[in-house]
Each structure stands twice: as C-alpha cells, then as structure tokens.
Design an enzyme around this catalytic site. Structure first.
Site, PDB file in Angstrom:
ATOM      1  CE  LYS A  52      -3.790  -2.453   2.218  1.00 60.26           C
ATOM      2  NZ  LYS A  52      -4.427  -2.854   3.481  1.00 60.26           N
ATOM      3  CD  GLN A  96      -3.527  -4.741   6.630  1.00 66.19           C
ATOM      4  OE1 GLN A  96      -3.415  -3.766   5.904  1.00 66.19           O
ATOM      5  NE2 GLN A  96      -4.121  -5.853   6.242  1.00 66.19           N
ATOM      6  CG  ASP A 119     -10.380  -0.140   4.903  1.00 66.40           C
ATOM      7  OD1 ASP A 119     -10.257  -0.416   3.693  1.00 66.40           O
ATOM      8  OD2 ASP A 119      -9.580  -0.515   5.770  1.00 66.40           O
TER       9      ASP A 119
END
Length: 312
Positions: A52, A96, A119
């Site tokens: 990422k 994460q 997200d």
C-alpha cells in the site's frame, strides 16, 4: 473467446488516471496523505501494508505509518488512531486487519474519524452507503464494479448473483449493484452457506461474483454461456497433483516446494468454457482493492481540503 480480465493492468490504469487529481490537490497545497496502522507480527499483514505504501509513492500520495505493539491493549491502538485523526496532513486512516484476538476490533475501527475512514467501516459511512449517498465506496466492491466496467459488462438490467454475504464484500456489493446509478440497477440475488441448490441460482445469472472463501465451489456446469465471473476468493490449498513438478513461482519455488497453491472460489478451468469474461486468482480483484484505496484517499483529501478534482 473468454476475456481473462487482467486486474494488475486495470489497477495500473486507474493509478495512472489518479495522477491528475493528485497533482491538482498538490498544486493547492493539499497533497493527499494516507496513514496505515499495523498491530501485528503477521508477515502477510506486513506485506499488504508495504504494498500500500509502494502504491502511494508511485502516484504521489504522502504515506504515513504507525506500528503498535501486538501485545498492547486496545486503548493504545485507539490512541494512535485518534492522534492520526487530528493530523491535517493525514486525509485517510487505515487500520490493518486482522487485529490480535485480545483487541476490541470494532472499537478500534470505529475510532477512525468518518471523513478519514477510507475503508468505509465506520457506522456513519455504512449508513450513508446503504442510504445511497456514500462518502466512500468500500474498496473491494468498488474494484469489482471497475473490473466489470473495463470488461464492457453492463450491470444495469443484469441478473447478478453474489455468492457470499460478508460485511466486507457480499453485502456492500449487493448495495452497489442495486443503486439507482449507471453502474447499478441490477437485479441481485445474494447466496450463502444456507442457500439451497446454489447451481440453480448461478445458472440463471448474467454476472456471478464469488466471495465465500470456499475453494473452487463454483464450477463451469453451474454457469450459463456468456456469463461474467468475478472471483474475489483467495484460498490456500494443498498442491494439486495436476500441477507439474517444475511449475515455478516468481520466487523460483515450485508449488510443490511451497506445499500449497492459491485458488479462487471458482474452478477457473471449467468456468472459462462458459464465461465471456472472468478474473483469475491471483491477479484479478486483489490489485483493484489496493487501487480503490488510493481512489478513496484522493476523494477524502478533496472533500477535507475543499478542492474539486475529477476522479476516474
């Protein structure tokens, strides 16, 4: 001939298309910033985070990272997230997952400020999304839409079957397909572990998306001719005898040496005999999930900084 959709190529194209928006923001002293938080010693999670950051640097997004000791209490993780919420140069925050078992995962995810929740996990963002006015589209479902668009598959008016009802993929994808929008307006059936006669559902579909975590559950005889198949599954299974002994990965190790191979929720070989378009595993949906994270980071920066940009 079946169109095998190259997720790596589509993701690269989208990253390239984001550059103009990123430079527009940078010219206004509002370069997008994305922060990751890692609370794990898991090698796979570390790899995901590393990739990422590589993606961010490739397109010009500022990247930030915070490590939290895997044995620390939930309060320490929440404190790190709250500090990132206060930093104006950070427009998106990603925690994460999975998190250690002792951590209150929901509490940690809800600590992310809604406007920085790239997200789309925060309850406020989920509510907006279900109501049809999303701040962010969840990364994997949005990536599925983009792959279908790239393949020229019409979602509007299609009969779509989603195999899987998770909060990460199945449910949000159903909402996206149902939206009154050019990339929505499908008739959607959501199947799951209690669905009887799955084949009867998938066989009548124009689009089949699998996200159930069952290796090669959907086979070619369960599909109609010309169907579009998007396989979100990513399953490690023992090496099949059909794989050759000298089949090599990029690392130089054969599947037999590694002891496993990666397969999707679809039996790729038999499905290609029916599908007009299909994603491989790996190399299909996975790269798009990361690309759509960048998309959401740019959108977040645009909204927070009040700078209008054109998004692909």
């Amino acid at each position: 001939m079946t169109n095998v959709i190259d997720g790596d190529a589509v993701a690269q194209s989208l990253r390239d298309d984001l550059r103009d928006a990123i430079e527009t923001l940078a010219d206004a002293d509002a370069r997008p910033g994305l922060a990751t938080v890692l609370m794990s010693d898991d090698a796979a999670s570390e790899t995901y985070v590393t990739r990422k950051h590589e993606d961010c640097r490739e397109v010009g997004i500022e990247d930030f990272h915070e490590d939290v000791d895997a044995n620390a209490p939930t309060e320490e993780l929440v404190s790190v997230v709250e500090d990132l919420n206060e930093r104006p140069e950070v427009h998106g925050v990603l925690v994460q997952t999975p998190l250690p078992e002792h951590v209150e995962a929901e509490r940690a995810l809800q600590a992310v400020a809604p406007e920085k929740d790239v997200d789309g996990f925060h309850f406020a963002n989920v509510g907006r999304f279900v109501r049809g006015t999303p701040r962010f589209r969840p990364c994997t479902p949005h990536g599925v839409q983009k792959l279908l668009e790239h393949a020229g598959v019409e979602i509007e008016g299609a009969d779509a079957v989603i195999v899987g009802r998770s909060n990460l993929v199945g449910k949000p994808l159903a909402n996206l397909f149902l939206r009154r929008a050019d990339d929505g307006n499908a008739t959607v059936t959501v199947c799951h572990s209690r669905t009887e006669d799955l084949a009867a559902k998938t066989h009548g579909a124009d689009i089949v998306v699998t996200a159930c975590g069952v290796p090669e559950l959907v086979t070619g005889d369960m599909l109609s001719d010309g169907v579009a198949v998007i396989d979100v599954g990513y399953n490690r299974v023992e090496v099949s005898e059909r794989r050759s002994e000298d089949s090599r990965t990029e690392s130089g190790q054969s599947d037999n040496e590694r002891g496993y191979e990666i397969v999707g929720d679809v039996d790729f070989e038999s499905a290609t005999e029916k599908a007009s378009a299909i994603t491989p595993v790996p190399g299909g949906v996975g790269p798009m999930t990361r690309a759509m994270l960048l998309y959401n980071a740019v959108r977040a920066a645009s909204e927070q900084e009040g700078v209008t940009v054109d998004l692909p």
